[in-house]
Design an enzyme around this catalytic site. Sequence first.
Site, mmCIF file in Angstrom:
data_model
loop_
_atom_site.group_PDB
_atom_site.id
_atom_site.type_symbol
_atom_site.label_atom_id
_atom_site.label_comp_id
_atom_site.label_asym_id
_atom_site.label_seq_id
_atom_site.Cartn_x
_atom_site.Cartn_y
_atom_site.Cartn_z
ATOM 1 N N ASP A 1 0.845 -1.190 0.000
ATOM 2 C CA ASP A 1 0.000 0.000 0.000
ATOM 3 C C ASP A 1 0.886 1.248 0.000
ATOM 4 O OD1 ASP A 1 -2.446 1.340 0.241
ATOM 5 O OD2 ASP A 1 -2.411 1.280 2.430
ATOM 6 N N HIS A 2 0.643 2.168 -0.897
ATOM 7 C CA HIS A 2 1.398 3.435 -0.968
ATOM 8 C C HIS A 2 2.912 3.252 -1.048
ATOM 9 C CE1 HIS A 2 -2.091 6.047 -0.320
ATOM 10 N NE2 HIS A 2 -2.489 5.170 0.580
ATOM 11 N N ASP B 1 2.531 5.066 -5.447
ATOM 12 C CA ASP B 1 1.848 6.319 -5.143
ATOM 13 C C ASP B 1 2.712 7.488 -5.611
ATOM 14 O OD1 ASP B 1 0.684 8.555 -4.123
ATOM 15 O OD2 ASP B 1 0.429 7.781 -2.096
ATOM 16 N N GLY C 1 -7.154 8.564 7.586
ATOM 17 C CA GLY C 1 -7.165 8.888 9.005
ATOM 18 C C GLY C 1 -8.556 9.089 9.577
ATOM 19 N N HIS D 1 -9.344 5.113 -1.679
ATOM 20 C CA HIS D 1 -8.547 5.165 -0.439
ATOM 21 C C HIS D 1 -9.301 6.012 0.578
ATOM 22 C CE1 HIS D 1 -4.453 3.624 -1.578
ATOM 23 N NE2 HIS D 1 -5.108 3.555 -2.721
ATOM 24 N N GLY D 2 -8.853 5.932 1.822
ATOM 25 C CA GLY D 2 -9.414 6.789 2.864
ATOM 26 C C GLY D 2 -10.907 6.565 3.057
ATOM 27 N N ALA D 3 -11.324 5.283 3.004
ATOM 28 C CA ALA D 3 -12.759 4.999 2.976
ATOM 29 C C ALA D 3 -13.314 4.510 4.306
ATOM 30 C CB ALA D 3 -13.039 3.972 1.876
ATOM 31 N N ILE E 1 -9.495 0.182 3.768
ATOM 32 C CA ILE E 1 -9.903 0.442 5.158
ATOM 33 C C ILE E 1 -8.736 0.129 6.098
ATOM 34 C CG2 ILE E 1 -11.472 -0.289 7.011
ATOM 35 C CD1 ILE E 1 -13.242 0.758 4.899
ATOM 36 N N ASP E 2 -8.327 1.099 6.849
ATOM 37 C CA ASP E 2 -7.293 0.900 7.864
ATOM 38 C C ASP E 2 -7.768 1.461 9.212
ATOM 39 O OD1 ASP E 2 -5.061 0.712 9.417
ATOM 40 O OD2 ASP E 2 -3.715 1.747 8.060
HETATM 41 P P1 13P Z 1 -8.499 4.990 6.122
HETATM 42 O O1 13P Z 1 -7.570 5.839 6.928
HETATM 43 O O2 13P Z 1 -9.753 5.728 5.793
HETATM 44 O O3 13P Z 1 -8.784 3.695 6.766
HETATM 45 O O4 13P Z 1 -7.801 4.702 4.723
HETATM 46 C C1 13P Z 1 -6.936 3.630 4.547
HETATM 47 C C2 13P Z 1 -6.218 3.648 3.260
HETATM 48 O O5 13P Z 1 -6.548 4.347 2.324
HETATM 49 C C3 13P Z 1 -5.062 2.766 3.136
HETATM 50 O O6 13P Z 1 -4.409 2.922 1.925
HETATM 51 O O1 G3H Z 2 -2.920 4.717 3.677
HETATM 52 C C1 G3H Z 2 -2.142 4.146 4.409
HETATM 53 C C2 G3H Z 2 -2.476 3.359 5.579
HETATM 54 O O2 G3H Z 2 -3.512 3.869 6.337
HETATM 55 C C3 G3H Z 2 -1.250 3.007 6.366
HETATM 56 O O3 G3H Z 2 -0.704 4.016 7.124
HETATM 57 O O4 G3H Z 2 1.812 4.189 7.140
HETATM 58 O O5 G3H Z 2 0.458 4.555 9.227
HETATM 59 O O6 G3H Z 2 0.717 2.272 8.259
HETATM 60 P P1 G3H Z 2 0.650 3.746 7.985
HETATM 61 ZN ZN ZN Z 3 -4.460 4.937 1.180
#
Ligand code: 13P
Ligand code: G3H
Ligand code: ZN
Length: 313
Positions: free
Chosen positions: A86-87, A108, A184, A215-217, A259-260
């Site tokens: 991811d990223h 990214d 976030g 992303h960011g969902a 989703i993170d």
């Molecule tokens: P959230 O912070 O909304 O969970 O986004 C996660 C994300 O986009 C990871 O790449």
């Molecule tokens: O979009 C990225 C994820 O939310 C991961 O973030 O670098 O804090 O693990 P992180």
């Molecule tokens: Zn992301």
Amino acid sequence: MHYSDFLLANTNTLLKRAMNDGYAVPAFNFYNMETLTAILDAASITQSPIILAVSETALEYMSPDILMGMIAGAKYKRGQIALHLDHGHSFEICKRACDMGFSSVMFDGASLPLEQNIAESRRIADYVHKFNISLETELGVLSGIEDENTKSSSCSYTDPSVVKDFVRQTKTDSLAVAIGTSHGAYKRKSANESLRFDILEQIAKEIPKTPLVLHGASTIPQKYVKQINKYGGDINSARGISPAQIRHAISLHIAKVNIDSDSRFAFTASVRKTLSTNKSVFDPRVYLGEAKKEITKNCIDEIQNIMGSGYKI
Ligand code: 13P
Ligand code: G3H
Ligand code: ZN
């Protein structure tokens, strides 16, 4: 190692299937044994395909050997789970992930000038495609109130007029778009703020065969915010994207939903509650075990009520 040695799936295969069938594959981030097995439990209970997402910092946190050891030892259905970087911010980190056994990578380059984003994305596509590994790229910069992961406080939506050329030149398999989400906990000023579905519709029209990524969902379930605050935390005004808006985005070609934060909230809310209500606990397996179950519960809820990916394997 190649990802097929771990019986993992190519992300592109999962996303094409999702797009044709009108659902989204969830990409849940993990960073330790509890988060990994919590997500895999949810996948197995719901019979959903899943993308296991690992950020660069999570990769360092776990260390490559421990991460791949956990993947090798984990139980999951052959060919239905992808392992995704991811990223990734450089060719080197994307290459490293491929060599470790990842089945897809995200480059990214969203904050780079367009020409540079195209050149670097194409270079990575040429490398990863040799191994049948999928590539996700990004156009537009994510940001809401303040973006925690991309460190960006200004947002630029994806420009629909450049996406077709971008996809053609880069040979990317999927494209992450900026339509108003952000990483976030603090995504929205108010609950009814809307995503830019007009932009998403135009993008989908330009590149109808390319799976799109949101992303960011995270939805930031308010029950977790309340629980964290009730048991000694201090988190205010955390607000996510409504499930209804994510479902609508899925109907407009979003095939992968990241989703993170929701898992972080589920985990933290559970740990705080267990430690506050059971003052004699000092075995980490007790509160980590409970936290793991809470993540599984939340992932199941999102698979069934947002992604529509249950019973697709
Ligand atoms: P959230 O912070 O909304 O969970 O986004 C996660 C994300 O986009 C990871 O790449
Ligand atoms: O979009 C990225 C994820 O939310 C991961 O973030 O670098 O804090 O693990 P992180
Ligand atoms: Zn992301």
